[in-house]
Every structure is written in structure tokens, then in C-alpha cells.
Write a protein that holds these residues in place. Structure first.
Motif: not given
Lengths: 482, 315
Positions: B102-104, B107
Motif C-alpha cells: 500500500l502507499p506508504f 500507514w
């Protein structure tokens, strides 16, 4: 009030940044004068900013004694450690030389065992080691390389000379913190990166990917590569996930993989089973395959050794690599370098007494109050007895253990580890540190620019392990003097 | 390539994020109604427990059905599988194990939202502070939704996130209507003025009042609101909209098995129902409440089929 560098003194230790009170080392001059221009309030604010960034980035590691708490933030001291590129080049050359020799050694002991026949390394030391895995006999992994990823711990003595403390050839961790530390420090001291040429460290993931891809048994442009993790409760889970993300590979657990009737390894996907080419495993040898090693392992994949031995899947590091990750074998590395490469070791070992040799054992037992005793096979700083700091009863216990199983212990002199200024209570104080660079070997060898600097945050402490109250620093390799 | 285990976790990540957001709406509808109804009208916070099927878990932890206890249970209680804190914690755990795909930033956002909630939830139990807390959670969830919308590849990962969101959202819309159905039972002798307020509150809690008016005009009636929230195809919180989206997602994924059939049967059920008759005895088994119950069971069934089609990783 800002940091008073005239009052900063590391005593008899070698300090990485300050050569004598008020005088910065050439490579660190710019940094020291810049830090001196910041007020104590400013420094404190930057440290707080770093702490917040780390908390929000979720950089965390596990301490086993914390039970299920998997969210302790990684402590980062914002004052970087600086090494001149010219000095680093020699260190990197030494690391390349060392890993090349270690891999020749591993390949030799699982095949011809020439070095044993030639009497350089005693047979029982290798063949009776619990790290020598008999199922690996006769295997030739891609490029003849077993330990593809190595984390070597370096220290400096009071004269500033680099020594190798140990080679981590099993599942070394810490490289993600090296990269995260840089990300954080860039946000904290952007001014420094504008004006000075600090070597970047973020090419590691692409080098790791190229190395792993070079091991693939199928020569296709996009081999299927997975990172095998024991799961979220492992101390290095953050790193496993980080590396999978950064290399664009799949993060898998044992339950995601299976070995088919054709002995290929497959991963379970929403579109069915997909064949795997390369496994970057972050679980220990003995948990890898319940058919061959520990029967109760639920982390591994039944049949994976069978598949690997037939060359149907590549595993990095190769099972059995740990045979060279042993503090007794370590003592023989300079010999190996001479034996396999016909060269002198560029990086010296720390003098090491092998308790298996009666003479050396006698010396160790007589000088327990001056030596550091280490078990041959533990990692993470567990089981180390630091003689001068240990109690009488701890030393007696160490002596009993040494007499019982001498093969399992080595001893080294107390090292006067180097220090670097570390932010403590709004001022800079010297704290001891080491350095873990990472080395990759596939069809070629790559060394990180610097590595992970670990620092013992407690005054006077020499234990830098994150699991035992250590922290870290960003490590700068600088081209021009800053 | 998408691992079965990872598909399951991102599906649940989406469900938990949607659930956290929806729970803020559920608590808000209750508050709105409470504030709007004339003094003396009997109302119980216990409704929220019945609607979310958490009565037994509540009573194993608390003695009294007070507003404070129930709000604490719905917001902060980690033993309540539907509480906002549980949802955010689970969302965070699921993303922790899937963040590599997932795109950083995602998170960071989820982590930040969880840390905010964890720090502020215990100070948010009074009526005054509660609103701000719920708004922060709603904004945080929507920010995450925006991030996914803008930065995620339109591949299977996105499909499973959408599947999870739509199922959860459809489920919650039925539960919000169920709050209304059960309040209708408690309001005593029929009073159309109160009814109008009630249905207005339902629309507000779905943030759908303006959208309703654009379609049905200014007058808010029970039948139209139910029709709107259940069958509408353009309104994203309507059950019908979610089911239609799920139907097209299932058409693009390989081997959907029986999931497709169930989705179509729910859509048919929604379209074929005469809502005016359900509103004669709204809280009865034959009335709106019973109908919503059946839809919820169908949704559980749909989840089961999705799970066996893609998540159960037998070799």
C-alpha cells in the motif's frame, strides 16, 4: 545557550567528531559549527520533531521481554556520525574481501572441505558445530555464494582503527533503520543536506532486488521473489515489511507457501498457485522446513529444502550459511582470507581467545575480570559477560560454563570503543558506538555507504543492541570535508 | 499478484475503517434524535446495543444502561468488536501486515488516526467533547479514503478494498434505519411531527439530506427516506448503490463463485419490496425491522462466499 564544544571531552576514547576539546575532526567541522550555532532549545525541538516523525512513521522493533508490546519506537539520536569517504573506501574494500572469503569457506566446507584437509581450520570445529547442517552437503547454490546478505559489526579502538567484531551471516537486521534514520534526519536538518555532499543510502533496496533476481533459476525478466517472515510478532517485522515494499516483492508467511508434487515452491494467490523463484528468508534455518529440521515449526514450509536442493528455488541466505557465523570460526577469518584469496586481511579481527584451546582457556579463566566472554552462537548481545563490570558471582558462573563447554565460548579484551557526541539533557555527551554496514553478494559485491550506527545511550555502557537499551544515529559518508 | 492472505487483510482493513466511520454516524443519529425530540418522549440508548447486536457483550461488562456506559462501550471499549477503538486498532493491525503493498502514506495516516483516538477517547465521553472527537474520526477516515482514491492502482488490491467498504457500508445503512424503526415503536401514540423529525435525523446522520432533497424535493416522508436509503442507485450510502458496485466488482474478479448470485438476489429483493407496507408495523418481524434483519443475514452470507472464493487458501 548552545552546545559548548570546549567542555566536551571523550577522555581517552577516540571520538568520531571531536579530536580534542573545542576541535572538530576535519570531516565533521561543518557539522560541529552548525550544531554549535543552534540553541539548546532549538536542539531539543529538533530532537522532539525527530521523535514525532518516528512515532508517526511507525518505525518500531520488538523487545522479546516486552511480551506482546510490539510498538516501542526506535530511539534515534539526531547528532549524526561522520566518516570521510576516503577512509570509508578502504573499509568497504575490506568488507568485500571478507565476505568473498567467507563464502568460499562455506562453499568449501559443504563440498570438498579442502581447508580442513589442509589443516587450516580444525575438522571438529566445523563438523561438530550445530550450525553445520548436514542436509546441505554437496549443494552448489547460484554463483557458489551462500551468504548473500551480510551485516558486519565494526568498532574502532582508542586510536581510531577499525576492527571487525562479528559477521552476521544468518538473518542480519537493521538495514531498514539505516534508511529510515536518513529519512528522519533529512527532515530534521534539511539545511545540512543542501550545502554538503552526503552520500545517499537509499539505493540499497534496488541493489538487494538485483542481487535476489540474479539468483533466480528461471531466467525471466521479472522473477517471482518473496520475503519470508515469521510474522508480525518477530522483532524485525517492520524491516521485513519495509524491504518487501521497497523492493516491490511479496511479503509472505510460511502459510502462504507450499511445495507442489513437482517440488516447485508455490504461493497462494487469489488467482490460484503461482511459482516462486527466489525466497529472501528472514526465518532461522531450523524453522525453515519441518520435514528436515524442527518438526514443530509452524513458521516454515514443508518440503522447501527438497525444492532448494534440486535447484528449483533459490533461498537467500542459503540454509547452512550460519556455519561461518560463529565466534570461534570468526577467529579463523584472517587465515581464510590468506588461504582462499592469498591476500592479507584489510580489516583486522579483535584479538580473540578460544576457550577450546587449553592454553588460551587457562589465560581466560585467570583474567575473567579483564575480559569480555561471549557465547559462540548467540546474537543480540545475549549471554555476554563483561568481566570488569560483572559481579563476582556472574564471573564464577561464566567460569563454570566455560569449563563445561569450552567450545561454546570465546573471550576478547575490553575494547575502548569509540564515542560520538550524543544529545543528553540538552547537552552533548560522549557515548560509545559501533557500526553495522551491510554487504550483498550475488554475481557481484555491494557495500552500503556507511551503515547502521548503534549507540549505547547509557553513560559508560558498551552495549549497543537495540534489545538492550541502545539507540542509533544517522551515518554520513562525506566526500568533501564538511 | 495478490496473496490470498493479503487480500483478506486489506478487505478487513477497509471494513474496519468503514466501520469506525459508520459508528460515528450511528452515535450521531442517536444524539440528533435525542436533541430534536420534544421533552418527555421516551428514548433509550439501549437501542444502539440491539442494533449492533452487542447486548450480551455489553451486559457482561456493565450493569447500567446509562448514556455514559453505552457511549464508552461504543467508543472506547476494546472488548466490543464494533467500538471505534477496536475498529481503528484492527485497521492498524491489518495495515501493519499489508503495508508493503500500500502507499506508504497510508500507514502514516492510519497510525496517526489511531494514536489520536487512543490519546483522546477517554476525554470524549461527555456530550460536549464527544462531537469533536467523532468529527475528528470521521475526517480522519475520509482523509484515508481520499488517499486511497488518489494513490492506489486500480487493480485487485483496490477491488478488495472496495468490496470491504461496500459490504460494511450497506450493513451499517441497514442498522441506521433499524435505529429509526425501533424508535418509531417507542414514540408512543403516532405523531407525524415527531416522525418527520426522526426521518430527518436519519438523513442527517447519513449526511444525505441534501441528496435526498435533490431527488425527492423538500418533504421528508418515511417511505421516501427508506426507499432512498435502501434502493437508490446514485446515492453512495444507499444499500442499492453498494450492491450494484459489488456486482460490477465481482464481474471483474476471477472465480467469484456464488457471491455474484447472492448480490443479485439482494438487489432483486430491494427492488421488489413495497416499503409502505413495511412501515405499517415498522418494528415487527413482518415490518421494516424484519426486512432489514434479512438483508443483514444476506450480507453475512455474501461475506462467507467472498471468503471461500478468495481467502481460504487450500492448496
Amino acid at each position: 545557550m548552545s552546545i559548548n564544544w570546549n567542555a566536551y571531552s571523550a577522555g581517552n576514547f577516540y571520538d568520531e567528531l571531536i579530536s580534542s576539546p573545542g576541535n572538530a575532526r576535519v570531516c565533521a567541522r561543518g557539522l560541529i559549527s552548525y550544531l554549535g550555532s543552534l540553541s539548546a532549545d532549538e536542539m531539543e525541538m529538533r530532537q522532539q520533531a525527530a521523535d514525532i516523525v518516528i512515532r508517526e512513521m511507525g518505525v518500531s522493533f520488538t523487545v522479546y521481554s516486552d511480551g506482546e508490546n510490539i510498538d516501542r519506537s526506535w530511539p534515534l539520536d539526531i547528532i549524526p556520525r561522520v566518516i570521510a569517504l576516503k577512509e570509508w573506501d578502504t573499509v568497504a574494500e575490506g568488507l568485500r574481501q571478507r565476505l568473498k572469503a567467507l563464502n568460499l569457506f562455506i562453499n568449501d566446507v559443504y563440498n570438498e572441505q579442502q581447508i580442513i584437509q589442509d589443516g587450516i581450520v580444525p575438522a571438529e570445529l566445523v563438523l561438530e558445530s550445530r550450525n553445520f547442517l548436514k542436509p546441505c552437503r554437496g549443494i552448489g547454490p547460484p554463483h557458489g555464494v551462500w551468504a548473500n546478505i551480510c551485516g558486519t559489526d565494526l568498532v574502532r579502538d582508542e586510536k581510531g582503527r577499525f576492527f571487525v567484531l562479528e559477521d552476521n551471516l544468518r538473518v542480519p537486521s537493521g538495514v531498514s533503520y539505516m534508511m529510515e534514520n536518513r529519512e528522519v534526519i533529512k527532515r530534521v536538518f534539511p539545511e545540512m543536506f543542501e550545502h554538503y555532499s552526503i552520500h545517499p543510502v537509499d539505493d540499497y533496496p534496488s541493489r538487494l532486488y538485483e542481487m535476489l533476481a540474479s539468483l533466480s533459476p528461471r531466467k525471466k525478466s521479472k522473477p517471482v521473489i518473496v520475503v519470508l517472515t515469521p510474522g508480525v510478532y518477530n522483532s524485525a517485522y517492520f524491516e521485513h515489511s519495509f524491504l518487501a515494499q521497497e523492493t516491490g516483492t511479496e511479503l509472505v508467511e510460511g502459510c502462504d507457501l507450499f511445495v507442489g508434487d513437482d517440488d516447485f515452491v508455490y504461493v497462494r494467490t487469489i488467482d490460484g498457485a503461482v511459482r516462486v523463484d527466489v525466497i529472501y528468508r528472514r526465518i532461522d534455518d531450523i524453522f525453515m522446513d519441518p520435514e528436515v529440521f524442527r518438526k514443530d515449526s509452524v513458521l516454515g514450509v514443508p518440503g522447501i529444502m527438497r525444492s532448494w536442493k534440486k535447484g528449483k528455488v533459490a533461498i537467500a541466505n542459503a540454509p547452512g550459511s550460519g556455519v561461518a557465523d560463529d565466534k570461534v570460526i570468526y577467529a579463523f577469518v584472517p587465515e581464510m582470507i590468506r588461504y582462499y584469496l592469498n591476500e592479507d586481511a584489510i580489516l583486522p579481527n579483535v584479538p580473540t581467545y578460544l576457550c577450546m584451546n587449553p592454553d588460551e582457556r587457562g589465560f581466560v579463566l585467570d583474567h575473567l575480570d579483564k575480559l569480555v566472554v561471549k557465547p559462540a552462537n548467540e546474537s543480540g548481545g545475549y549471554g555476554i559477560v563483561i568481566g570488569p563490570h560483572a559481579s563476582e558471582s556472574e564471573r564464577r558462573k561464566a567460569a563454570r560454563n566455560i569449563r563445561k563447554t569450552p567450545r561454546n565460548f570465546i573471550a576478547q579484551p575490553m575494547l575502548a570503543l569509540s564515542t560520538a557526541p550524543t544529545l543528553c539533557e540538552r547537552n552533548a555527551e560522549p557515548r560509545h558506538l559501533d557500526l553495522r554496514p551491510f554487504i550483498l553478494q550475488g554475481d557481484s559485491i555491494y557495500v552500503t555507504m556507511g551503515g547502521l550506527t548503534r549507540v549505547a545511550l547509557k553513560k559508560g555502557s558498551l552495549v549497543v543492541n537495540s534489545s538492550q537499551g541502545g539507540g542509533s544515529k544517522d551515518t554520513w559518508i562525506v566526500e568533501r570535508n564538511i | 499478484m495478490l496473496l490470498s492472505r493479503v487480500a483478506e487483510r486489506i478487505y478487513w482493513l477497509a471494513r474496519y475503517l468503514e466501520r469506525a466511520q459508520n459508528t460515528t454516524q450511528l452515535i450521531n443519529v442517536q444524539c440528533h434524535v435525542l436533541l430534536d425530540l420534544p421533552f418527555g418522549t421516551e428514548l433509550g440508548w439501549g437501542t444502539l446495543l440491539r442494533i449492533t447486536s452487542t447486548e450480551s457483550s455489553f451486559f457482561s461488562r456493565y450493569k447500567n444502561l446509562t448514556e455514559r456506559n453505552i457511549v464508552k462501550f461504543m467508543l472506547a471499549d476494546l472488548d466490543n468488536p464494533g467500538s471505534i477503538m477496536t475498529s481503528l486498532r484492527n485497521a492498524r493491525e491489518n495495515i501493519r501486515t499489508t503495508r508493503d503493498i500500500l502507499p506508504f502514506m497510508l500507514w502514516e495516516e492510519v497510525n496517526e488516526l489511531y494514536l489520536y483516538a487512543n490519546d483522546h477517547v477517554s476525554g470524549s465521553l461527555t456530550r460536549r467533547d464527544r462531537y469533536e472527537f467523532l468529527e475528528e474520526i470521521r475526517c480522519g477516515c475520509q482523509q484515508i479514503g481520499g488517499l486511497l482514491d488518489r494513490h492506489l492502482n486500480r487493480d485487485e488490491v483496490f477491488d478488495f478494498i472496495k468490496l470491504g467498504s461496500y459490504i460494511e457500508r450497506a450493513d451499517m445503512t441497514t442498522r441506521i434505519l433499524d435505529v429509526a424503526a425501533s424508535l418509531l415503536l417507542k414514540r408512543g401514540p403516532s405523531s407525524s411531527a415527531i416522525d418527520d423529525l426522526l426521518w430527518m435525523s436519519v438523513l442527517k446522520s447519513l449526511h444525505g439530506l441534501t441528496m435526498y432533497r435533490r431527488h425527492y424535493g423538500p418533504k421528508v416522508t418515511a417511505e421516501n427516506v427508506v426507499q432512498f436509503a435502501l434502493t437508490h442507485r446514485q446515492y453512495p450510502c444507499a444499500v442499492g448503490y453498494s450492491m450494484q458496485q459489488i456486482e460490477s466488482l465481482l464481474a471483474t474478479l476471477k472465480n467469484p463463485g456464488e457471491a455474484k448470485k447472492i448480490t443479485q438476489s439482494i438487489l432483486r429483493k430491494l427492488d421488489d419490496t413495497e416499503f409502505s407496507s413495511l412501515l405499517e408495523e415498522p418494528a415487527a418481524e413482518k415490518g421494516l425491522h424484519g426486512f432489514l434483519d434479512h438483508i443483514q443475514i444476506d450480507l453475512i452470507d455474501l461475506h462467507g462466499k467472498i471468503s471461500s472464493a478468495w481467502f481460504e487458501y487450500e492448496s
